[in-house]
Design a protein around this motif. Structure first.
Motif, PDB file in Angstrom:
ATOM      1  N   VAL A   1       0.873  -1.165   0.000  1.00  5.09           N
ATOM      2  CA  VAL A   1       0.000   0.000   0.000  1.00  5.09           C
ATOM      3  C   VAL A   1       0.914   1.219   0.000  1.00  5.09           C
ATOM      4  N   LEU A   2       0.721   2.073  -0.994  1.00  2.70           N
ATOM      5  CA  LEU A   2       1.512   3.291  -1.145  1.00  2.70           C
ATOM      6  C   LEU A   2       0.619   4.478  -0.823  1.00  2.70           C
ATOM      7  N   ARG A   3       1.087   5.374   0.033  1.00  4.36           N
ATOM      8  CA  ARG A   3       0.312   6.574   0.395  1.00  4.36           C
ATOM      9  C   ARG A   3       1.217   7.791   0.337  1.00  4.36           C
ATOM     10  N   PHE A   4       0.688   8.885  -0.210  1.00  9.62           N
ATOM     11  CA  PHE A   4       1.432  10.144  -0.261  1.00  9.62           C
ATOM     12  C   PHE A   4       0.425  11.281  -0.210  1.00  9.62           C
ATOM     13  N   ASP A   5       0.634  12.202   0.730  1.00 13.95           N
ATOM     14  CA  ASP A   5      -0.285  13.334   0.859  1.00 13.95           C
ATOM     15  C   ASP A   5       0.077  14.490  -0.069  1.00 13.95           C
ATOM     16  N   GLY A   6       1.142  14.339  -0.841  1.00 12.34           N
ATOM     17  CA  GLY A   6       1.529  15.364  -1.798  1.00 12.34           C
ATOM     18  C   GLY A   6       2.661  16.251  -1.342  1.00 12.34           C
ATOM     19  N   GLU A   7       2.958  16.237  -0.029  1.00 15.26           N
ATOM     20  CA  GLU A   7       4.056  17.087   0.403  1.00 15.26           C
ATOM     21  C   GLU A   7       4.761  16.646   1.675  1.00 15.26           C
ATOM     22  N   ARG A   8       4.038  16.180   2.693  1.00 15.20           N
ATOM     23  CA  ARG A   8       4.662  15.970   3.995  1.00 15.20           C
ATOM     24  C   ARG A   8       4.912  14.534   4.412  1.00 15.20           C
TER      25      ARG A   8
ATOM     26  N   LEU B   1       4.977  10.315   3.138  1.00 13.71           N
ATOM     27  CA  LEU B   1       4.879   9.221   2.176  1.00 13.71           C
ATOM     28  C   LEU B   1       5.095   7.937   2.958  1.00 13.71           C
ATOM     29  N   SER B   2       4.202   6.971   2.788  1.00 15.66           N
ATOM     30  CA  SER B   2       4.390   5.697   3.480  1.00 15.66           C
ATOM     31  C   SER B   2       4.224   4.539   2.502  1.00 15.66           C
ATOM     32  N   ILE B   3       4.987   3.496   2.778  1.00 13.10           N
ATOM     33  CA  ILE B   3       4.933   2.268   1.987  1.00 13.10           C
ATOM     34  C   ILE B   3       4.789   1.115   2.977  1.00 13.10           C
ATOM     35  N   THR B   4       3.737   0.344   2.822  1.00 12.56           N
ATOM     36  CA  THR B   4       3.529  -0.827   3.673  1.00 12.56           C
ATOM     37  C   THR B   4       3.576  -2.052   2.771  1.00 12.56           C
ATOM     38  N   PHE B   5       4.449  -2.989   3.104  1.00  6.90           N
ATOM     39  CA  PHE B   5       4.567  -4.238   2.354  1.00  6.90           C
ATOM     40  C   PHE B   5       3.906  -5.351   3.164  1.00  6.90           C
ATOM     41  N   TYR B   6       3.200  -6.232   2.468  1.00  5.48           N
ATOM     42  CA  TYR B   6       2.544  -7.360   3.110  1.00  5.48           C
ATOM     43  C   TYR B   6       3.216  -8.650   2.646  1.00  5.48           C
ATOM     44  N   SER B   7       3.336  -9.596   3.580  1.00  4.83           N
ATOM     45  CA  SER B   7       4.001 -10.859   3.302  1.00  4.83           C
ATOM     46  C   SER B   7       3.009 -12.016   3.388  1.00  4.83           C
ATOM     47  N   SER B   8       3.200 -12.990   2.524  1.00  9.57           N
ATOM     48  CA  SER B   8       2.379 -14.203   2.595  1.00  9.57           C
ATOM     49  C   SER B   8       2.858 -15.096   3.738  1.00  9.57           C
ATOM     50  N   GLU B   9       4.021 -14.810   4.265  1.00  7.24           N
ATOM     51  CA  GLU B   9       4.620 -15.595   5.337  1.00  7.24           C
ATOM     52  C   GLU B   9       4.171 -15.043   6.695  1.00  7.24           C
TER      53      GLU B   9
ATOM     54  N   LEU C   1       1.959   7.381  -7.802  1.00  2.00           N
ATOM     55  CA  LEU C   1       1.898   8.056  -6.512  1.00  2.00           C
ATOM     56  C   LEU C   1       2.469   9.469  -6.592  1.00  2.00           C
ATOM     57  N   PHE C   2       3.604   9.619  -7.257  1.00  6.31           N
ATOM     58  CA  PHE C   2       4.199  10.950  -7.386  1.00  6.31           C
ATOM     59  C   PHE C   2       3.413  11.831  -8.353  1.00  6.31           C
ATOM     60  N   ALA C   3       2.849  11.239  -9.397  1.00 10.38           N
ATOM     61  CA  ALA C   3       2.067  12.013 -10.370  1.00 10.38           C
ATOM     62  C   ALA C   3       0.729  12.455  -9.785  1.00 10.38           C
ATOM     63  N   HIS C   4       0.085  11.570  -9.025  1.00  7.61           N
ATOM     64  CA  HIS C   4      -1.237  11.845  -8.454  1.00  7.61           C
ATOM     65  C   HIS C   4      -1.256  11.336  -7.017  1.00  7.61           C
ATOM     66  N   PRO C   5      -0.843  12.162  -6.056  1.00  8.04           N
ATOM     67  CA  PRO C   5      -0.809  11.720  -4.654  1.00  8.04           C
ATOM     68  C   PRO C   5      -2.147  11.145  -4.198  1.00  8.04           C
ATOM     69  N   GLY C   6      -2.062  10.209  -3.277  1.00  8.52           N
ATOM     70  CA  GLY C   6      -3.241   9.536  -2.749  1.00  8.52           C
ATOM     71  C   GLY C   6      -2.836   8.191  -2.187  1.00  8.52           C
ATOM     72  N   GLU C   7      -3.691   7.193  -2.348  1.00  5.10           N
ATOM     73  CA  GLU C   7      -3.404   5.846  -1.868  1.00  5.10           C
ATOM     74  C   GLU C   7      -3.554   4.852  -3.010  1.00  5.10           C
ATOM     75  N   TYR C   8      -2.583   3.967  -3.136  1.00  3.15           N
ATOM     76  CA  TYR C   8      -2.598   2.936  -4.176  1.00  3.15           C
ATOM     77  C   TYR C   8      -2.316   1.588  -3.528  1.00  3.15           C
ATOM     78  N   ARG C   9      -3.142   0.604  -3.870  1.00  7.96           N
ATOM     79  CA  ARG C   9      -2.962  -0.765  -3.377  1.00  7.96           C
ATOM     80  C   ARG C   9      -2.459  -1.653  -4.505  1.00  7.96           C
ATOM     81  N   LEU C  10      -1.403  -2.372  -4.210  1.00  6.96           N
ATOM     82  CA  LEU C  10      -0.837  -3.312  -5.182  1.00  6.96           C
ATOM     83  C   LEU C  10      -0.975  -4.715  -4.600  1.00  6.96           C
ATOM     84  N   GLU C  11      -1.532  -5.619  -5.368  1.00  2.99           N
ATOM     85  CA  GLU C  11      -1.640  -7.009  -4.926  1.00  2.99           C
ATOM     86  C   GLU C  11      -1.086  -7.916  -5.994  1.00  2.99           C
ATOM     87  N   TRP C  12      -0.261  -8.884  -5.560  1.00  2.00           N
ATOM     88  CA  TRP C  12       0.353  -9.806  -6.511  1.00  2.00           C
ATOM     89  C   TRP C  12      -0.075 -11.211  -6.219  1.00  2.00           C
TER      90      TRP C  12
END
Length: 134
Positions: free
Chosen positions: A22-29, A31-39, A123-134
């Motif tokens: 999960v990638l989050r960026f408020d546009g200026e102050r 930025l967080s990245i949370t990685f999830y593990s199957s383990e 995320l850098f082009a359009h700040p907000g929240e993005y979820r990536l699932e593989w």
């Protein structure tokens, strides 16, 4: 920079164990990245809450995104207490964040790495929240 290492740190975030982010960026102050593990249903998180850290991460991202197959290491502070590193290896793609004695290290295959880097680009082009699932 704040790092949350997860239960077993690298053991749960090695190659083929990362199954989402999960990638989050408020546009200026912040930025967080949370990685999830199957383990062990584990997660780790990186929070960049200083302008210089966000600028350094953006530079790291641009180096890795436009020069695939290379390695980039940056130190956002003057004392080298913080380190960000991204590198391609035989195992795939490795992303490391280091703050004093805390470390978040994630290894993912090349396909996941491409999806992750595309997510960071959005995320850098359009700040907000993005979820990536593989």
């Amino acid at each position: 920079m704040q790092l949350y290492e997860g239960k077993n740190n690298y053991d749960n975030f090695g190659s083929n164990q990362v199954n989402g982010a999960v990638l989050r960026f408020d546009g200026e102050r912040e930025l967080s990245i949370t990685f999830y593990s199957s383990e062990n249903h584990d997660r780790c998180q990186v929070v960049l809450d200083w302008e210089e850290e966000i600028r350094s991460f953006r530079q790291l991202f641009e180096e890795l995104y436009h020069r695939k197959g290379k390695q980039c290491k940056l130190y956002p502070d003057d004392f080298r207490g913080l380190m960000m590193r991204g590198a391609y290896s035989t195992q795939g793609f490795e992303l490391t964040f280091l703050k004093n004695y805390q470390c978040v290290q994630v290894v993912m295959g090349l396909e996941k790495a491409d999806a992750f880097l595309c997510g960071v680009e959005k995320l850098f082009a359009h700040p907000g929240e993005y979820r990536l699932e593989w």
